[in-house]
Design an enzyme around this catalytic site. Structure first.
Site, mmCIF file in Angstrom:
data_model
loop_
_atom_site.group_PDB
_atom_site.id
_atom_site.type_symbol
_atom_site.label_atom_id
_atom_site.label_comp_id
_atom_site.label_asym_id
_atom_site.label_seq_id
_atom_site.Cartn_x
_atom_site.Cartn_y
_atom_site.Cartn_z
ATOM 1 N N ASN A 92 0.837 -1.199 0.000
ATOM 2 C CA ASN A 92 0.000 0.000 0.000
ATOM 3 C C ASN A 92 0.877 1.256 0.000
ATOM 4 O OD1 ASN A 92 -2.412 1.643 0.125
ATOM 5 N ND2 ASN A 92 -3.432 -0.134 1.011
ATOM 6 N N ARG A 93 0.334 2.371 0.427
ATOM 7 C CA ARG A 93 0.949 3.676 0.180
ATOM 8 C C ARG A 93 1.649 4.242 1.404
ATOM 9 N NH1 ARG A 93 -3.671 3.126 -2.890
ATOM 10 N NH2 ARG A 93 -3.363 3.652 -5.095
ATOM 11 N N HIS A 120 3.568 0.043 -2.670
ATOM 12 C CA HIS A 120 3.970 -1.363 -2.664
ATOM 13 C C HIS A 120 5.487 -1.554 -2.640
ATOM 14 C CE1 HIS A 120 -0.138 -2.253 -2.917
ATOM 15 N NE2 HIS A 120 -0.297 -2.282 -4.225
ATOM 16 N N HIS A 193 -1.175 -9.772 -3.711
ATOM 17 C CA HIS A 193 -1.981 -8.869 -4.537
ATOM 18 C C HIS A 193 -2.689 -9.631 -5.662
ATOM 19 C CE1 HIS A 193 -3.282 -5.213 -6.518
ATOM 20 N NE2 HIS A 193 -2.647 -4.463 -5.620
ATOM 21 N N SER A 194 -3.280 -10.771 -5.326
ATOM 22 C CA SER A 194 -4.057 -11.504 -6.329
ATOM 23 C C SER A 194 -5.360 -10.788 -6.634
ATOM 24 C CB SER A 194 -4.361 -12.915 -5.837
ATOM 25 O OG SER A 194 -3.203 -13.711 -5.827
ATOM 26 N N TYR A 195 -5.745 -10.824 -7.914
ATOM 27 C CA TYR A 195 -7.053 -10.356 -8.352
ATOM 28 C C TYR A 195 -7.931 -11.589 -8.546
ATOM 29 C CZ TYR A 195 -4.951 -5.824 -9.698
ATOM 30 O OH TYR A 195 -4.310 -4.616 -9.717
ATOM 31 N N ASP A 265 -11.190 1.326 -3.635
ATOM 32 C CA ASP A 265 -9.755 1.171 -3.445
ATOM 33 C C ASP A 265 -9.443 1.727 -2.062
ATOM 34 O OD1 ASP A 265 -7.089 0.655 -3.705
ATOM 35 O OD2 ASP A 265 -6.702 2.107 -5.294
ATOM 36 N N GLN A 303 -7.629 -4.349 2.187
ATOM 37 C CA GLN A 303 -7.823 -3.389 1.105
ATOM 38 C C GLN A 303 -8.638 -4.055 0.008
ATOM 39 O OE1 GLN A 303 -6.355 -0.257 1.239
ATOM 40 N NE2 GLN A 303 -6.678 0.558 -0.820
ATOM 41 N N GLU A 331 -6.684 -7.525 -0.152
ATOM 42 C CA GLU A 331 -5.309 -7.506 0.327
ATOM 43 C C GLU A 331 -5.295 -7.385 1.854
ATOM 44 O OE1 GLU A 331 -3.117 -4.439 -2.029
ATOM 45 O OE2 GLU A 331 -5.057 -4.360 -3.069
#
Length: 375
Positions: A92-93, A120, A193-195, A265, A303, A331
């Site tokens: 994340n940020r 990330h 970070h799987s979609y 998000d 997330q 996430e």
């Protein structure tokens, strides 16, 4: 019924290794294929400790890949949506790419254009690294352990960090364990970070998936997608998934937070905070196929990202293009920008301590629900 109910006596095959591709320097990238012996298989790449594929049966026993990915190594070499990657040293940020620790300011390169964030782990985060891998032997399941040494000053983070990620597939369940140790104070926040698309990778949308989150609060963001302040209640907002709701039910609502992110998000603050053992925090269901995922974790946050930036330019292993909302990420993690927010749960790691985090993905057939398992 649980997939595991029909496979109690089936032996699980050992993990299989093959070469997925070769890096420009000639190093091979290996793919480790895990098999639960009951219809679920997972493929893990040594590049980025990446979950590249996850095949799960539907109500009729037909297995499809339910995570987005690239069909070849070339796609993973161009940094983009982080398909399936282990992200770190800080997922994340981090605002402005700066944080203070013990009175010293540390700087991580910005990599979230047009926003001013380190995202990330910086432009050369753990998702870009070649990890060492070895099979997990002598225990239940089919598994692989990946190890990475991150030197002091890597992407601006202090301390030499040794990280291990274990993927263990047992009947009906994929377990991901993260461990890390440092030789100097640092910050760590690892996640996968799987979609997901339970209709199958390449299906056009996840808006018809039903989602439940054990979270009564979330973190609103500013225009930089950084937390504005502390948690706020989800009640009465499009962020309320405390009861099952289709992901797309309110994603187009006239809500300022949805407009800022172009969808979801945001980080949800999980009820109960961090826990020593994984507990179920999310249920994702695709009614048409019958696939259900129960997600359990030790982390205090999750997330939800609804693939807002996917624009149809990337093609998956199915040969179909990935458009907006063709996958969603769940996430498990600590909160964004925690190193700059002393009121958030701490992400500091110090010598002598061990970073520990576990996430479980448990799949069921129609009418059943997987248990969160033991830590």
């Amino acid at each position: 019924m649980l997939f595991s109910d029909r496979s109690t006596h089936r032996p699980q095959p050992a993990p299989v290794r093959d070469v997925f591709g070769t890096l420009p320097d000639g190093s091979p990238v290996h793919r480790w294929t895990l098999d639960d012996g009951a219809g679920i298989t997972a493929a893990v790449l040594t590049r980025g400790a990446t979950l590249q594929a996850l095949y799960v049966p539907d109500r009729d026993g037909r297995a499809l890949n339910v995570v987005l990915g690239h069909p070849s190594l070339d796609g993973y070499l161009v940094r983009g949506p982080f398909f399936g990657a282990t992200v770190g040293r800080y997922g994340n940020r981090i605002a402005e790419g700066r944080f203070q620790l013990d009175g010293r300011t540390h700087t991580v390169p910005l990599c979230d254009p047009p926003r001013r964030n380190a995202l990330h782990g910086g432009p050369h985060g753990f998702d870009t690294r070649l990890w060492r891998a070895a099979p997990l032997d002598g225990g239940p399941g089919s598994g692989v352990q990946l190890t990475l040494d991150s030197p002091d000053g890597d992407q601006g983070f202090p301390g030499a960090l040794r990280v291990t990620v274990r993927y263990l597939l047992t009947p009906g369940r994929l377990r991901i364990d993260y461990r890390a140790r440092t030789d100097a104070p640092t910050v760590v926040n690892l996640t996968n970070h799987s979609y997901l698309n339970l209709a199958g990778e390449g299906s056009p949308t996840v808006l018809d998936h039903e989602l439940t989150l054990a979270a009564a609060a979330f973190l609103p963001v500013d225009a930089q997608l950084r937390p504005l302040h502390g948690p706020v209640p989800v009640h009465g907002t499009p962020f309320d998934f405390t009861a099952p709701r289709p992901v797309g039910a309110r994603i187009q609502a006239p809500d300022a937070q949805l407009r800022l992110a172009g969808g979801y998000d945001h980080c949800w603050c999980l009820d109960g905070g961090a826990t020593p053992r994984p507990r179920p925090v999310a249920l994702l269901r695709h009614p048409a196929s019958g696939r259900e995922l129960t997600l359990s974790t030790t982390e205090p946050g999750i997330q939800l990202y609804t693939g807002n930036a996917l624009d149809g330019t990337l093609t998956g292993p199915s040969g179909r293009r990935y458009g907006p909302r063709s996958g969603l990420a769940l996430e498990t993690q600590h909160y964004p920008d925690s190193p700059n927010r002393p009121h958030f749960p701490s992400t500091e790691l110090r010598p002598g301590q061990e970073y520990r985090s576990t996430t479980l993905l448990s799949f069921t057939a129609p009418g059943g629900r997987a248990e969160p398992g033991e830590a």
